[in-house]
Design an enzyme around this catalytic site. Structure first.
Site, PDB file in Angstrom:
ATOM      1  N   ARG A   1      11.618  -1.947  10.563  1.00  0.00           N
ATOM      2  CA  ARG A   1      10.568  -1.539  11.494  1.00  0.00           C
ATOM      3  C   ARG A   1      10.452  -2.508  12.666  1.00  0.00           C
ATOM      4  NH1 ARG A   1       5.287   0.135   8.075  1.00  0.00           N
ATOM      5  NH2 ARG A   1       4.305  -1.230   9.595  1.00  0.00           N
TER       6      ARG A   1
ATOM      7  N   LYS B   1       0.832  -1.215   0.000  1.00  0.00           N
ATOM      8  CA  LYS B   1       0.000   0.000   0.000  1.00  0.00           C
ATOM      9  C   LYS B   1       0.867   1.267   0.000  1.00  0.00           C
ATOM     10  CE  LYS B   1      -1.942  -1.089   3.932  1.00  0.00           C
ATOM     11  NZ  LYS B   1      -1.243  -2.356   4.241  1.00  0.00           N
TER      12      LYS B   1
ATOM     13  N   ARG C   1      12.100  -5.794   4.092  1.00  0.00           N
ATOM     14  CA  ARG C   1      11.681  -4.385   4.038  1.00  0.00           C
ATOM     15  C   ARG C   1      12.599  -3.505   4.884  1.00  0.00           C
ATOM     16  NH1 ARG C   1       5.817  -2.075   5.215  1.00  0.00           N
ATOM     17  NH2 ARG C   1       5.952  -3.273   7.123  1.00  0.00           N
TER      18      ARG C   1
ATOM     19  N   ARG D   1      -0.157  -9.302  13.122  1.00  0.00           N
ATOM     20  CA  ARG D   1      -0.766  -8.237  12.300  1.00  0.00           C
ATOM     21  C   ARG D   1      -1.649  -8.847  11.205  1.00  0.00           C
ATOM     22  NH1 ARG D   1       4.355  -5.172  10.476  1.00  0.00           N
ATOM     23  NH2 ARG D   1       2.937  -3.881   9.261  1.00  0.00           N
TER      24      ARG D   1
ATOM     25  N   ARG E   1      -9.477   1.061   8.644  1.00  0.00           N
ATOM     26  CA  ARG E   1      -8.964  -0.269   8.917  1.00  0.00           C
ATOM     27  C   ARG E   1      -9.962  -1.108   9.718  1.00  0.00           C
ATOM     28  NH1 ARG E   1      -3.169   0.275   8.624  1.00  0.00           N
ATOM     29  NH2 ARG E   1      -2.131  -1.510   9.494  1.00  0.00           N
TER      30      ARG E   1
END
Ligand code: AP5
Length: 210
Positions: A156, A13, A123, A167, A88
């Site tokens: 992160r 996203k 990431r 998550r 969300r």
């Protein structure tokens, strides 16, 4: 163009929001980036959000709605915007609708949980501006340095495998029902994740005829 990008954590996203924002000349509103900036600045919202985010849980709707409503009032949103990571929950979607916020399209980026878990380990994000990178799919020009602002690239806190799994559970339970909510309103466009970032952008633009 008023657009929502829906999708699991790591679906892409943020990456697509950044590209589409530049192509369409409209701002991106990422609640994740706003919350991470608030944590860095040590604001009261940041302090409240941190424990939820580190645990891979959702920040309460009341906090999120306040942030988004304030951001949408800024003049740069008058010609359209892209929402990344919000709404969300059905509650957030209803609160936006009650506030009179309307959308042209809701793009849901479709990707399997297995691909997400693999992808998250690679990431890296800019500690200053939040821009996302990937060690293989989107490396920076200079290792460890953001192409856009020169900030340091970090992993992160919530990208640890066990937090990613949690998550994903939260996504399926709380966020995925939004697909049905927007499908009923006739504005949902599912787009399959492609093996490259560029091909995913192309698939989104084709699906939206832009
Ligand atoms: P947030 O920051 O929104 O995280 P998220 O939704 O979990 O999404 P991510 O940022 O992890 O992933 P993304 O889909 O943007 O993927 P990306 O483009 O980076 O939220 C974090 C936390 O904040 C939440 O857990 C919650 O606690 C809180 N929060 C935020 N908003 C909230 C809200 N509205 N309500 C309640 N709480 C909220 O891509 C991932 C990686 O894949 C990158 O490395 C990228 O380079 C790579 N990649 C992307 N596309 C491709 C491709 N096609 N091929 C190969 N690699 C690709």
């Amino acid at each position: 163009m008023k657009l929502i990008l829906l999708g699991a954590p790591g679906a892409g996203k943020g990456t697509q929001a950044e590209i589409l924002s530049a192509k369409l000349g409209i701002p991106t509103i990422s609640t994740g980036n706003i919350l991470r900036a608030a944590i860095k600045e040590g604001t009261s919202i940041g302090l409240e959000a941190k424990s939820y985010m580190d645990a891979g849980k959702l920040v309460p709707d009341s906090v999120i709605i306040g942030i988004v409503a304030q951001r949408l009032e800024q003049p740069d949103c008058s010609g359209g915007f892209i929402l990344d990571g919000v709404p969300r929950t059905i509650g957030q979607a209803q609160a936006l609708a009650q506030a009179g916020v309307t959308f042209d399209h809701v793009v849901s980026i479709e990707i399997s949980d297995g691909e997400i878990e693999e992808r998250m380990t690679g990431r890296r994000v800019c500690q200053n501006c939040g821009a996302p990178y990937h060690v293989k799919a989107k490396p920076p020009k200079v290792e460890g340095v953001c192409d856009t602002c020169g900030g340091p690239l970090v992993q992160r806190e919530d990208d640890k495998p066990e937090t990613v799994r949690h998550r994903l559970e939260v996504y399926h339970a709380e966020t995925e029902p939004l697909k049905g909510y927007y499908e009923e309103k006739g504005i949902l466009t599912p787009v399959d994740n492609q093996s490259t970032i560029e091909d995913t952008t192309k698939a989104i633009m084709e699906a939206l005829s832009i």
